[in-house]
Design an enzyme around this catalytic site. Structure first.
Site, PDB file in Angstrom:
ATOM      1  N   THR A 295     -22.363  80.682 -39.973  1.00  0.00           N
ATOM      2  CA  THR A 295     -22.347  79.970 -41.134  1.00  0.00           C
ATOM      3  C   THR A 295     -23.710  79.009 -41.472  1.00  0.00           C
ATOM      4  O   THR A 295     -24.593  79.048 -42.516  1.00  0.00           O
ATOM      5  CB  THR A 295     -21.115  79.155 -40.961  1.00  0.00           C
ATOM      6  OG1 THR A 295     -19.769  80.300 -41.435  1.00  0.00           O
ATOM      7  CG2 THR A 295     -21.046  78.928 -42.825  1.00  0.00           C
ATOM      8  N   GLN A 347     -17.246  82.084 -51.129  1.00  0.00           N
ATOM      9  CA  GLN A 347     -17.082  81.477 -49.609  1.00  0.00           C
ATOM     10  C   GLN A 347     -17.859  80.938 -48.901  1.00  0.00           C
ATOM     11  O   GLN A 347     -19.162  80.992 -48.161  1.00  0.00           O
ATOM     12  CB  GLN A 347     -16.244  81.939 -48.376  1.00  0.00           C
ATOM     13  CG  GLN A 347     -15.628  81.478 -47.021  1.00  0.00           C
ATOM     14  CD  GLN A 347     -14.384  82.182 -46.314  1.00  0.00           C
ATOM     15  OE1 GLN A 347     -14.293  83.435 -46.652  1.00  0.00           O
ATOM     16  NE2 GLN A 347     -14.453  81.776 -45.530  1.00  0.00           N
ATOM     17  N   ASP A 348     -18.082  79.078 -48.715  1.00  0.00           N
ATOM     18  CA  ASP A 348     -18.293  78.152 -48.090  1.00  0.00           C
ATOM     19  C   ASP A 348     -20.153  78.011 -48.863  1.00  0.00           C
ATOM     20  O   ASP A 348     -21.104  78.074 -48.211  1.00  0.00           O
ATOM     21  CB  ASP A 348     -18.890  78.720 -46.188  1.00  0.00           C
ATOM     22  CG  ASP A 348     -17.388  78.501 -45.626  1.00  0.00           C
ATOM     23  OD1 ASP A 348     -16.871  77.766 -46.503  1.00  0.00           O
ATOM     24  OD2 ASP A 348     -17.736  78.330 -44.062  1.00  0.00           O
ATOM     25  N   ASP A 369     -13.128  77.213 -49.659  1.00  0.00           N
ATOM     26  CA  ASP A 369     -13.490  75.897 -48.328  1.00  0.00           C
ATOM     27  C   ASP A 369     -14.982  75.705 -49.298  1.00  0.00           C
ATOM     28  O   ASP A 369     -16.187  75.324 -48.846  1.00  0.00           O
ATOM     29  CB  ASP A 369     -13.872  76.063 -46.954  1.00  0.00           C
ATOM     30  CG  ASP A 369     -12.640  76.389 -46.708  1.00  0.00           C
ATOM     31  OD1 ASP A 369     -11.267  76.235 -47.071  1.00  0.00           O
ATOM     32  OD2 ASP A 369     -12.307  77.599 -45.562  1.00  0.00           O
ATOM     33  N   ARG A 437      -8.421  70.704 -48.102  1.00  0.00           N
ATOM     34  CA  ARG A 437      -6.922  71.349 -46.429  1.00  0.00           C
ATOM     35  C   ARG A 437      -8.047  70.721 -46.168  1.00  0.00           C
ATOM     36  O   ARG A 437      -9.809  70.608 -45.835  1.00  0.00           O
ATOM     37  CB  ARG A 437      -6.998  72.752 -47.266  1.00  0.00           C
ATOM     38  CG  ARG A 437      -8.406  73.851 -46.241  1.00  0.00           C
ATOM     39  CD  ARG A 437      -7.561  75.427 -46.076  1.00  0.00           C
ATOM     40  NE  ARG A 437      -8.625  75.846 -46.044  1.00  0.00           N
ATOM     41  CZ  ARG A 437      -8.683  76.772 -45.856  1.00  0.00           C
ATOM     42  NH1 ARG A 437      -7.603  77.611 -44.983  1.00  0.00           N
ATOM     43  NH2 ARG A 437      -9.546  78.347 -45.373  1.00  0.00           N
ATOM     44  N   TRP A 439     -10.319  70.234 -42.812  1.00  0.00           N
ATOM     45  CA  TRP A 439     -10.707  71.002 -42.109  1.00  0.00           C
ATOM     46  C   TRP A 439     -10.977  70.678 -40.770  1.00  0.00           C
ATOM     47  O   TRP A 439     -10.497  71.209 -39.473  1.00  0.00           O
ATOM     48  CB  TRP A 439     -12.607  71.105 -42.683  1.00  0.00           C
ATOM     49  CG  TRP A 439     -13.064  72.468 -41.337  1.00  0.00           C
ATOM     50  CD1 TRP A 439     -13.269  73.602 -40.406  1.00  0.00           C
ATOM     51  CD2 TRP A 439     -14.606  71.599 -41.297  1.00  0.00           C
ATOM     52  NE1 TRP A 439     -13.981  73.924 -40.366  1.00  0.00           N
ATOM     53  CE2 TRP A 439     -14.826  73.322 -39.874  1.00  0.00           C
ATOM     54  CE3 TRP A 439     -15.346  71.890 -42.178  1.00  0.00           C
ATOM     55  CZ2 TRP A 439     -16.235  73.179 -40.106  1.00  0.00           C
ATOM     56  CZ3 TRP A 439     -17.026  71.200 -41.836  1.00  0.00           C
ATOM     57  CH2 TRP A 439     -17.034  72.345 -40.742  1.00  0.00           C
TER      58      TRP A 439
END
Length: 532
Positions: A295, A347-348, A369, A437, A439
């Site tokens: 990531t 995502q991300d 996220d 949420r 992490w």
């Protein structure tokens, strides 16, 4: 498990209170290193590594500032050893995935050494940093090590990159965070008034003009058509890195689509990138975890140098929703500003990795996220646009990664809008959207005075994978929001959720307090609201 976490947190707070008030000058016969170590969250590694070093013979510590210095020295020594062990691993025959993690971890470990050095010098040699600075840089040092581990887990090589040393250094840095927190607690200046200002104070008058001006004089020009100094953004960044003095350096990126990945190193400070508008100047790439990157390394743009400014540019990752984690922008630039930028992915999308960051008038697109990391960051007058996820997925706007109760990190979304993107609007009822949420254990997010569209689930927040992880230790708050998704009547009933009614509590998450913004933002020229 949650009760154990709650007990641990209460113990740490009680010990911290005793430590900060009772040990400022301790001259009793038991005033030795072992006693001081016994006051910290991780006494055993503290005692063990003290015994291996020359510090163990210093039996008469008279003030916690001496102990703080020793802890940071010790963390630095262990971090240098950790980095060397990681380098030695790289000389062995390693797989492609291990090479990807190895590159990240070497850089992250090097950054950890850099920030521990910086903290030590700032506190005890140059005396140029505040307890708030020290807490920020120690938080960053710890976050770097955790990011290395996350990359190893992602690619299935978790036994790689010196795991034992990593744990030891993390615990010693946590002890340093704990001790410095006492200084932060008693020396911090709190601003609670509803102060309005054009820009936060870490921005000089000159830099304010840079952000507001319609005609900026650039040191270098990047142009696809060859009319500038360079055709690629990275070439201009590399040229800027070779300059002798690190004063503000301005790079104009003319309109065009620049298909490249850019990196601004930790020593390449005071870079400003400005484009011809977020619709006209686009830096884009398509790296993703599914393509073999971590990531961290998937980022189209990665920024580490201090005082970075971006204005009127789009950072985009085109990997798409099927490729998993794919970062458009990753920033660990301390005292950085992103003004009128668009950050686009799924995502991300935005990795606000570490340090103090401010986003004003930006557009941020994503699904899962898509604002994540462990920075202290304020999003002000921004538009957060939730896209259509894959079938079966739920949208999670934030995943904040604070993993130590004494890290001064968290996300604040202030005077902003959270809306459905055009591709989600026609199918808005088919997908759940949550504000965030947890992490990590001490995840911290606050949404204040913002518009929340109808797609926000009435519960507001989601657990991590249907578990009860961190529900007692996180801090999620909402204050004076409006719009069809803003009602807190049916929000989660977790101990860590707060429907904030007190302006004093809400003001903890303003630019002035979360970022100490009035000490640096005015210099940048970006408009900002200091208080609520």
């Amino acid at each position: 498990m949650t009760m154990m976490r709650k007990t641990l947190l209460m113990t740490l707070l009680l010990v911290s209170s005793a430590f900060s008030t009772a040990t400022s000058t301790r001259r009793h016969s038991n005033s030795n290193i072992d006693w001081w170590c016994s006051q910290t969250p991780y006494p055993e590694p503290c005692k063990y590594y003290m015994q291996q070093s020359h510090y163990h013979h210093r039996l008469k510590l008279k003030h916690k500032s001496e102990f703080r210095e020793i802890l940071i020295h010790l963390a630095l020594e262990r971090a240098v050893i950790m980095r060397k062990k990681a380098r030695d691993l790289g000389h062995n025959g390693i797989t492609r995935k291990e090479k990807s993690v190895f590159r990240d971890c070497l850089k992250l470990y090097d950054n950890t050494v850099f920030h521990l050095n910086r903290t030590l010098q700032g506190l005890h040699e140059k005396r140029s940093c505040s307890p708030f600075d020290a807490q920020t840089w120690l938080s960053t040092a710890r976050t770097n090590i955790e990011t290395c581990q996350h990359g190893a887990l992602e690619l299935g090589v978790q036994d790689f990159v010196a795991p034992t040393e990593r744990c030891n250094v993390t615990e010693i840095i946590s002890n340093g965070l704990f001790v410095n927190w006492a200084f932060l607690k008693y020396e911090a200046v709190h601003y609670t008034e509803d102060a309005e200002a054009e820009f936060p104070s870490w921005f000089s008058v000159h830099e304010r003009k840079l952000l507001q001006s319609s005609s900026i004089r650039a040191h270098l020009v990047v142009a696809k058509d060859g009319s500038g100094h360079f055709k690629s953004v990275q070439a201009a960044i590399n040229a800027a890195a070779r300059r002798r003095t690190k004063s503000r350096f301005i790079i104009h990126v003319k309109r065009g689509v620049y298909r490249e990945n850019i990196e601004i190193d930790k020593t390449n400070d005071n870079i400003m990138l400005f484009g011809d508008g977020m619709r006209n100047t686009i830096i884009t790439s398509g790296r993703s975890v599914n393509a073999g990157y971590t990531t961290y390394s998937s980022a189209t743009a990665g920024v580490d140098g201090l005082h970075f400014i971006a204005r009127d540019i789009t950072f985009r990752n085109t990997a798409g929703p099927l490729k998993g984690q794919a970062v458009a922008l990753r920033s660990a630039s301390d005292l950085s500003v992103f003004y009128r930028c668009s950050i686009e992915g799924y995502q991300d999308t935005l990795m606000v990795h570490a340090q103090r960051q401010f986003y004003r008038g930006c557009y941020i697109y994503g699904t899962v996220d898509f604002i994540f990391g462990n920075a202290a960051v304020v999003f002000q007058n921004c538009v957060i646009l939730v896209r259509r996820p894959l079938n079966g997925q739920a949208n999670m706007i934030t995943a904040q990664g604070r993993d130590d109760p004494f890290q001064n990190t968290g996300f604040s979304i202030h005077n902003s809008q959270i809306r459905a993107a055009p591709d989600l609007r026609p199918v808005i009822g088919r997908f759940n959207t949550f504000l965030g949420r947890p992490w990590q254990r001490y995840s911290r997010v606050v949404v204040m005075k913002s518009f929340l569209d109808s797609m926000v689930n009435p519960m507001g927040w989601s657990p991590w994978d249907d578990s009860n992880f961190a529900l007692n230790t996180l801090y999620y708050g909402e204050y004076m929001n409006f719009g069809p998704g803003s009602s807190t009547r049916n929000r989660v009933r977790w101990p860590g959720f707060h429907s904030i009614t007190s302006p004093t509590e809400a003001s903890r998450f303003t630019v002035a307090n979360l970022l100490a913004g009035r000490t640096w933002l005015p210099a940048t020229g970006v408009p900002f609201t200091s208080g609520l």
